[in-house]
Design an enzyme around this catalytic site. Structure first.
Site, mmCIF file in Angstrom:
data_model
loop_
_atom_site.group_PDB
_atom_site.id
_atom_site.type_symbol
_atom_site.label_atom_id
_atom_site.label_comp_id
_atom_site.label_asym_id
_atom_site.label_seq_id
_atom_site.Cartn_x
_atom_site.Cartn_y
_atom_site.Cartn_z
ATOM 1 N N TYR A 23 0.788 -1.220 0.000
ATOM 2 C CA TYR A 23 0.000 0.000 0.000
ATOM 3 C C TYR A 23 0.830 1.284 0.000
ATOM 4 O O TYR A 23 0.255 2.370 -0.009
ATOM 5 C CB TYR A 23 -0.951 0.010 1.203
ATOM 6 N N HIS A 101 -9.291 -0.540 -5.620
ATOM 7 C CA HIS A 101 -8.279 -1.186 -4.780
ATOM 8 C C HIS A 101 -6.919 -0.627 -5.140
ATOM 9 O O HIS A 101 -6.605 -0.474 -6.330
ATOM 10 C CB HIS A 101 -8.276 -2.708 -4.975
#
Length: 146
Positions: A23, A101
């Site tokens: 991330y 996402h």
């Protein structure tokens, strides 16, 4: 002015701290700031909401319906793969919904390859990090113009 709702799911308050390999180090506040800036550029308002509560997420989706939001973007995190409650709440919406996402869910663990939202969203954007959010907003705005 059109209003778009960005829904952030479980554990997203930990962006910048959790699993930087997947991330990166961007925080949720930085993601929301980028969305606000792009929203201004596109002439739309972006309202962001994050929760670690599945019930609160469903309630916010219901509020988007009641408030006549023009579009919804959602990154539900792990809920994407098993929350039929959130899926059913999203199905109530009559506006474009874009699933987002940061990571490429199709290149990760097998359980992440399935989205229970897929049948009720306009489309999915994944794998582009923070850019996934910006692409998602652009897609939602474009879908309302069609």
């Amino acid at each position: 002015m059109k209003t778009f709702v960005m829904l952030h799911g479980i554990n997203h308050n930990m962006f910048g701290k959790r699993d930087p390999a997947q991330y990166g180090t961007v925080t949720l506040a930085e993601i929301d700031s980028s969305l606000q800036a792009l929203g201004k550029e596109l002439g739309v308002q972006v309202e962001s909401f994050q929760t670690n509560s599945e019930a609160a997420m469903c309630e916010r989706i219901h509020q988007a319906f009641t408030d006549n939001a023009d579009g919804v973007m959602i990154n539900a995190g792990a809920w994407t793969h098993y929350s039929y409650g959130i899926r059913d709440a999203l199905a109530i919406l009559t506006v474009p919904v874009v699933e987002i996402h940061m990571s490429n869910i199709h290149a990760r663990e097998a359980f992440r390859h399935v989205s229970v939202f897929a049948e009720v969203v306009k489309g999915q954007i994944c794998g582009f990090g923070v850019e996934s959010y910006l692409l998602g907003l652009r897609a939602a705005v474009s879908a309302t113009a069609a």
